[in-house]
Design an enzyme around this catalytic site. Structure first.
Site, PDB file in Angstrom:
ATOM      1  N   HIS A 231      32.886  37.889  43.192  1.00  0.00           N
ATOM      2  CA  HIS A 231      31.724  38.350  43.959  1.00  0.00           C
ATOM      3  C   HIS A 231      31.798  39.857  44.195  1.00  0.00           C
ATOM      4  CE1 HIS A 231      28.815  38.242  47.432  1.00  0.00           C
ATOM      5  NE2 HIS A 231      29.582  39.248  47.825  1.00  0.00           N
ATOM      6  N   GLU A 232      32.973  40.341  44.598  1.00  0.00           N
ATOM      7  CA  GLU A 232      33.120  41.775  44.866  1.00  0.00           C
ATOM      8  C   GLU A 232      32.975  42.601  43.592  1.00  0.00           C
ATOM      9  OE1 GLU A 232      32.907  42.723  47.771  1.00  0.00           O
ATOM     10  OE2 GLU A 232      33.253  40.789  48.716  1.00  0.00           O
TER      11      GLU A 232
ATOM     12  N   HIS B 241      29.417  43.131  42.808  1.00  0.00           N
ATOM     13  CA  HIS B 241      28.878  44.272  43.546  1.00  0.00           C
ATOM     14  C   HIS B 241      29.162  45.578  42.800  1.00  0.00           C
ATOM     15  CE1 HIS B 241      27.173  42.667  47.177  1.00  0.00           C
ATOM     16  NE2 HIS B 241      28.289  42.087  47.584  1.00  0.00           N
TER      17      HIS B 241
ATOM     18  N   GLU C 225      23.515  40.485  48.471  1.00  0.00           N
ATOM     19  CA  GLU C 225      24.508  39.416  48.555  1.00  0.00           C
ATOM     20  C   GLU C 225      24.153  38.248  47.638  1.00  0.00           C
ATOM     21  OE1 GLU C 225      27.524  39.358  50.019  1.00  0.00           O
ATOM     22  OE2 GLU C 225      27.076  41.463  50.414  1.00  0.00           O
TER      23      GLU C 225
END
Length: 300
Positions: free
Chosen positions: A130-131, A134, A201
């Protein structure tokens, strides 16, 4: 659609900033506001990542000091087609994580000791994917700039209060308008910042699921992090609330209210979206992560 929405929200943030400058000093005030915004954003572009990591006491680790954690990030970065980011650990009992950096070549990912001790390897992989999503989407730079603009808008509003903006006859709104500006402009900026964070998100959840190939491991991790965030206080985040949108789950309260005042989408909504993504990918509908307890301590 998310990209378009984010672009519109960024335009709204910039327009709000210039509007505050105009109300303080008409054309001259707007020019000053623009120059101020450019200067603060330039500073943030080059220094924000180091500032955020320092605020949270993050320490850089490598393959020798955190072999399992480092290997997870390295493997995921290769899958995502990204340069290897710098890897950090925050000595914090609340499970959480964030990414920062102005571009993929200068990115860093950070996880708390609480996250590394609490989650299974599959779940850690989901969070770090997930990071990295980003990073790939360049959300880290976007959120830094929005936080800087939001702070600058508040500073401008305070400038108007302390230096007589309400008495300035060039102010088209008069005294009452200036008072309303001082109160409402920072609130409006915070709301736009929160809306941008929530938008990104969902995109990072999808991107992380694609990178790791384990959307339900990420869903399981979100449940655990959200639950713990209700009970474990994140002191550095409480002292620096502007950094809250960077984390995978709101570190301030952990509340999942999907409303105008949330920095993050509701966790249950994110899990529902991840279940849909799992169906699209043909991935298992439930994660095996809970059957794989973390071993070897929080540093891997």
């Amino acid at each position: 659609m998310n990209t378009l929405r984010t672009g519109l929200l960024m335009a709204a943030m910039t327009g709000l900033f210039l509007a505050v400058g105009y109300l303080l000093g008409r054309e001259t005030g707007m020019i000053i506001a623009f120059v101020f915004a450019a200067g603060t954003n330039l500073f943030a572009y080059w220094n924000a990542d180091r500032m955020v990591l320092s605020m949270h006491g993050a320490q850089q680790v490598d393959r020798a000091s955190a072999p399992e954690y480092y290997a997870i990030v390295e493997r995921l970065a290769q899958r995502a087609g990204l340069p290897m980011p710098k890897v950090y650990v925050m000595d914090n009992p609340q499970p959480n994580a964030f990414a920062t950096g102005r571009n993929p070549q200068n990115a860093a990912v950070a996880a708390t000791t609480g996250l590394l001790a609490t989650l299974s390897p599959d779940e850690i992989e989901g969070v770090m994917a997930h990071e990295l999503a980003h990073v790939r989407h360049r959300d880290t730079l976007l959120m830094t700039l929005t936080a800087t603009l939001a702070g600058a808008i508040s500073m401008l509003a305070n400038f108007g209060m302390f230096f007589g903006g309400s008495r300035d006859r060039n102010n088209p709104l008069g005294a009452l308008g200036s008072i309303l500006m001082i109160i409402l402009a920072p609130m409006a900026a915070a709301l736009v910042q929160m809306a941008i964070s929530r938008t990104r998100e969902y995109g990072a959840d999808r991107g992380g699921a694609e990178i790791s190939g384990k959307p339900m491991a990420l869903a399981s991790a979100l449940v655990k992090i959200d639950r713990m965030a209700h009970r474990v206080v994140n002191e550095p985040a409480e002292a620096n609330p502007a950094t809250a949108p960077l984390f995978i789950i709101n570190p301030l309260s952990g509340r999942g209210m999907d409303n105008l005042f949330s920095t993050h989408p509701a966790t249950e909504n994110r899990i529902a979206a991840l279940k849909q993504i799992a169906q699209e990918m043909g991935a298992p509908s439930a994660s095996r992560a809970d059957a794989q307890p973390q071993r070897g301590g929080p540093w891997g």
